[in-house]
Design an enzyme around this catalytic site. Structure first.
Site, PDB file in Angstrom:
ATOM      1  N   HIS A 114      33.479  34.028  32.132  1.00  0.00           N
ATOM      2  CA  HIS A 114      34.502  35.138  32.228  1.00  0.00           C
ATOM      3  C   HIS A 114      35.645  35.016  32.914  1.00  0.00           C
ATOM      4  O   HIS A 114      36.367  35.997  33.498  1.00  0.00           O
ATOM      5  CB  HIS A 114      33.374  36.168  32.904  1.00  0.00           C
ATOM      6  CG  HIS A 114      32.239  36.734  31.882  1.00  0.00           C
ATOM      7  ND1 HIS A 114      31.089  37.313  32.592  1.00  0.00           N
ATOM      8  CD2 HIS A 114      32.148  36.628  30.685  1.00  0.00           C
ATOM      9  CE1 HIS A 114      30.443  37.639  31.514  1.00  0.00           C
ATOM     10  NE2 HIS A 114      30.878  36.937  30.183  1.00  0.00           N
ATOM     11  N   CYS A 122      49.405  33.449  30.954  1.00  0.00           N
ATOM     12  CA  CYS A 122      50.326  34.149  30.247  1.00  0.00           C
ATOM     13  C   CYS A 122      49.458  35.221  29.196  1.00  0.00           C
ATOM     14  O   CYS A 122      48.531  34.960  28.778  1.00  0.00           O
ATOM     15  CB  CYS A 122      51.069  33.198  29.093  1.00  0.00           C
ATOM     16  SG  CYS A 122      52.180  34.166  28.243  1.00  0.00           S
ATOM     17  N   CYS A 126      50.264  31.974  24.982  1.00  0.00           N
ATOM     18  CA  CYS A 126      51.233  30.836  24.275  1.00  0.00           C
ATOM     19  C   CYS A 126      50.731  29.455  24.298  1.00  0.00           C
ATOM     20  O   CYS A 126      51.555  28.488  23.851  1.00  0.00           O
ATOM     21  CB  CYS A 126      52.640  31.124  25.022  1.00  0.00           C
ATOM     22  SG  CYS A 126      52.710  30.661  26.552  1.00  0.00           S
ATOM     23  N   CYS A 146      55.784  33.784  32.613  1.00  0.00           N
ATOM     24  CA  CYS A 146      55.464  32.608  32.023  1.00  0.00           C
ATOM     25  C   CYS A 146      56.940  32.157  31.634  1.00  0.00           C
ATOM     26  O   CYS A 146      57.863  32.932  31.438  1.00  0.00           O
ATOM     27  CB  CYS A 146      54.633  32.724  30.923  1.00  0.00           C
ATOM     28  SG  CYS A 146      54.277  31.342  29.933  1.00  0.00           S
ATOM     29  N   THR A 184      21.292  38.367  36.967  1.00  0.00           N
ATOM     30  CA  THR A 184      21.953  38.765  36.325  1.00  0.00           C
ATOM     31  C   THR A 184      21.101  39.762  35.423  1.00  0.00           C
ATOM     32  O   THR A 184      19.993  39.775  35.268  1.00  0.00           O
ATOM     33  CB  THR A 184      22.920  37.996  35.236  1.00  0.00           C
ATOM     34  OG1 THR A 184      23.436  38.454  34.106  1.00  0.00           O
ATOM     35  CG2 THR A 184      21.800  37.051  34.907  1.00  0.00           C
ATOM     36  N   GLU A 211      14.807  42.132  40.987  1.00  0.00           N
ATOM     37  CA  GLU A 211      13.992  43.172  40.122  1.00  0.00           C
ATOM     38  C   GLU A 211      14.052  42.326  38.597  1.00  0.00           C
ATOM     39  O   GLU A 211      15.092  41.547  38.262  1.00  0.00           O
ATOM     40  CB  GLU A 211      14.881  44.455  40.012  1.00  0.00           C
ATOM     41  CG  GLU A 211      16.190  44.439  39.755  1.00  0.00           C
ATOM     42  CD  GLU A 211      17.041  45.649  40.057  1.00  0.00           C
ATOM     43  OE1 GLU A 211      16.486  46.688  40.339  1.00  0.00           O
ATOM     44  OE2 GLU A 211      18.170  45.619  39.773  1.00  0.00           O
ATOM     45  N   ALA A 227      18.236  36.122  45.999  1.00  0.00           N
ATOM     46  CA  ALA A 227      18.431  34.622  45.579  1.00  0.00           C
ATOM     47  C   ALA A 227      18.714  33.683  46.788  1.00  0.00           C
ATOM     48  O   ALA A 227      18.050  32.577  47.034  1.00  0.00           O
ATOM     49  CB  ALA A 227      19.788  34.474  44.735  1.00  0.00           C
TER      50      ALA A 227
HETATM   51  N1  LIG Z   1      31.231  38.072  42.312  1.00  0.00           N
HETATM   52  C1  LIG Z   1      31.441  38.141  40.941  1.00  0.00           C
HETATM   53  O1  LIG Z   1      32.411  37.493  40.513  1.00  0.00           O
HETATM   54  C2  LIG Z   1      31.110  39.586  40.205  1.00  0.00           C
HETATM   55  C3  LIG Z   1      31.088  40.775  40.790  1.00  0.00           C
HETATM   56  C4  LIG Z   1      30.553  41.758  40.083  1.00  0.00           C
HETATM   57  C5  LIG Z   1      30.489  41.883  38.780  1.00  0.00           C
HETATM   58  N2  LIG Z   1      30.874  40.751  37.847  1.00  0.00           N
HETATM   59  C6  LIG Z   1      30.856  40.783  36.699  1.00  0.00           C
HETATM   60  O2  LIG Z   1      29.961  41.881  36.111  1.00  0.00           O
HETATM   61  C7  LIG Z   1      29.734  41.385  34.952  1.00  0.00           C
HETATM   62  C8  LIG Z   1      28.008  42.247  35.047  1.00  0.00           C
HETATM   63  O3  LIG Z   1      26.926  41.265  34.908  1.00  0.00           O
HETATM   64  P1  LIG Z   1      25.913  40.732  35.744  1.00  0.00           P
HETATM   65  O4  LIG Z   1      24.692  40.637  35.300  1.00  0.00           O
HETATM   66  O5  LIG Z   1      26.356  39.611  36.428  1.00  0.00           O
HETATM   67  O6  LIG Z   1      25.809  42.031  36.942  1.00  0.00           O
HETATM   68  P2  LIG Z   1      24.891  43.045  37.191  1.00  0.00           P
HETATM   69  O7  LIG Z   1      25.938  44.080  38.157  1.00  0.00           O
HETATM   70  O8  LIG Z   1      24.962  43.925  35.751  1.00  0.00           O
HETATM   71  O9  LIG Z   1      23.849  42.976  37.477  1.00  0.00           O
HETATM   72  C9  LIG Z   1      23.308  42.298  38.944  1.00  0.00           C
HETATM   73  C10 LIG Z   1      22.044  41.759  38.940  1.00  0.00           C
HETATM   74  O10 LIG Z   1      21.854  41.196  40.269  1.00  0.00           O
HETATM   75  C11 LIG Z   1      20.552  41.228  40.616  1.00  0.00           C
HETATM   76  N3  LIG Z   1      20.872  41.247  42.196  1.00  0.00           N
HETATM   77  C12 LIG Z   1      21.016  42.081  43.042  1.00  0.00           C
HETATM   78  N4  LIG Z   1      20.935  41.415  44.290  1.00  0.00           N
HETATM   79  C13 LIG Z   1      20.399  40.259  44.042  1.00  0.00           C
HETATM   80  C14 LIG Z   1      20.338  39.281  45.050  1.00  0.00           C
HETATM   81  N5  LIG Z   1      20.712  39.082  46.536  1.00  0.00           N
HETATM   82  N6  LIG Z   1      19.811  37.894  44.652  1.00  0.00           N
HETATM   83  C15 LIG Z   1      19.673  37.744  43.160  1.00  0.00           C
HETATM   84  N7  LIG Z   1      19.911  38.784  42.222  1.00  0.00           N
HETATM   85  C16 LIG Z   1      20.388  40.111  42.803  1.00  0.00           C
HETATM   86  C17 LIG Z   1      20.258  42.792  40.313  1.00  0.00           C
HETATM   87  O11 LIG Z   1      18.806  43.069  40.207  1.00  0.00           O
HETATM   88  C18 LIG Z   1      21.127  42.690  38.933  1.00  0.00           C
HETATM   89  O12 LIG Z   1      20.049  42.567  38.241  1.00  0.00           O
HETATM   90  C19 LIG Z   1      29.615  39.998  34.477  1.00  0.00           C
HETATM   91  O13 LIG Z   1      30.274  39.642  33.558  1.00  0.00           O
HETATM   92  C20 LIG Z   1      30.375  39.462  35.994  1.00  0.00           C
HETATM   93  O14 LIG Z   1      31.370  38.661  35.432  1.00  0.00           O
HETATM   94  C21 LIG Z   1      31.250  39.424  38.811  1.00  0.00           C
HETATM   95 ZN   LIG Z   2      53.550  32.196  27.640  1.00  0.00          ZN
END
Ligand SMILES: NC(=O)c1ccc[n+]([C@@H]2O[C@H](COP(=O)([O-])OP(=O)(O)OC[C@H]3O[C@@H](n4cnc5c(N)ncnc54)[C@H](O)[C@@H]3O)[C@@H](O)[C@H]2O)c1
Ligand SMILES: [Zn+2]
Length: 237
Positions: A114, A122, A126, A146, A184, A211, A227
């Site tokens: 992502h 850009c 391009c 750019c 996720t 969850e 995690a």
């Molecule tokens: N840090 C980042 O780069 C960031 C932050 C927020 C959202 N996003 C973007 O949001 C989109 C949403 O999708 P998603 O599924 O990644 O996020 P989501 O917010 O939809 O889901 C987050 C998930 O993480 C779980 N979670 C919460 N705390 C946790 C922990 N301590 N350990 C493990 N799991 C835990 C939840 O149960 C949930 O299922 C993605 O495309 C992502 O690119 C990125």
């Molecule tokens: Zn360009």
């Protein structure tokens, strides 16, 4: 404590989402109510929003850059970097996250499907490569252009755009015998389908998080917990 055994023939594909960065202080979408400055995030991070109001988009990602720079990798990021150090090219990491906490923990074989907060590119596609850019912009006038004249945009896959490196990702899923998915919700596609592709290829599939995700039934095993608490020492390679 339970263990996940990684044998000498195993190839591991890891998919991470916002949950792995939660203990580093970066809120997941759902924890932040999916709202920003009164706008739904789905309405800020889109090609339409970029066309209508590029400053709204840059203001949002400038704040994300600020938060990302303050955050530090947690034990879950470190556990994956350590697993990679043991497995070498039998390890591959695909993250949905745009932060750089995996790299900062030491991960090398990874793709950001992502995009990446710390890069810009850009707006005109391009052909010039994304550039490193950690600037926190205070106004649209500060945002550079750019060589072709297009405005720089965040190197982020907006809602409705196609994720990056999909061919490479599919190839790696195909080769894997063990898929590990961390933090996720299983609601964003195509990432939510990866577990199904892995199962079709006969791989074991493990989910790690506090969850059950929406696609929970596709996992052969679930490790319930945060995690950063359950991943240190989880893998035996
Ligand atoms: N840090 C980042 O780069 C960031 C932050 C927020 C959202 N996003 C973007 O949001 C989109 C949403 O999708 P998603 O599924 O990644 O996020 P989501 O917010 O939809 O889901 C987050 C998930 O993480 C779980 N979670 C919460 N705390 C946790 C922990 N301590 N350990 C493990 N799991 C835990 C939840 O149960 C949930 O299922 C993605 O495309 C992502 O690119 C990125
Ligand atoms: Zn360009």
């Amino acid at each position: 404590m339970e263990k996940i055994h990684v044998g000498p023939e195993d190839r591991v594909f890891v998919l991470t989402g916002a949950g792995i960065s939660e203990e580093s202080g970066l809120p997941t979408f759902r924890a932040s109510d999916g709202l920003w400055a009164g706008h739904r995030v789905e309405e800020v991070c889109t090609p339409e929003a970029w066309k209508r109001n590029p400053w709204l988009v840059w203001d949002f990602y400038s704040k994300r850059r600020e938060d990302g720079a303050k955050a530090k990798p947690n034990p879950a990021h470190v556990a994956l970097a350590e697993l990679e150090a043991k497995l070498g090219e039998r390890f591959f990491l695909c993250t949905q996250n745009v932060d750089d906490l995996h790299e900062r923990a030491g991960s090398v074989r990874l793709v950001h499907m992502h995009g990446e907060l710390a890069k810009s590119r850009c707006e005109r596609e391009c052909g010039r490569a994304p550039v490193d850019d950690r600037k926190i912009y205070g106004s649209l006038a500060e945002v550079g252009h750019c060589e072709c004249g297009g405005r720089l945009r965040p190197h982020i896959v907006f809602f409705g755009e196609i994720p990056l490196e999909m061919d490479h990702i599919q190839e790696e899923i195909h080769k894997s015998t063990l898929m590990v998915v961390v933090g996720t919700s299983g609601s964003v596609y195509p990432a939510a389908n990866f577990v199904h592709w892995a199962r079709q290829g006969g791989a074991r599939t493990v989910y790690i998080g506090p969850e059950a995700p929406l696609n929970a039934s596709a996992f052969t095993h679930v490790v319930e917990g945060k995690a950063g608490e359950v991943m240190p020492g989880l893998f035996v390679a």
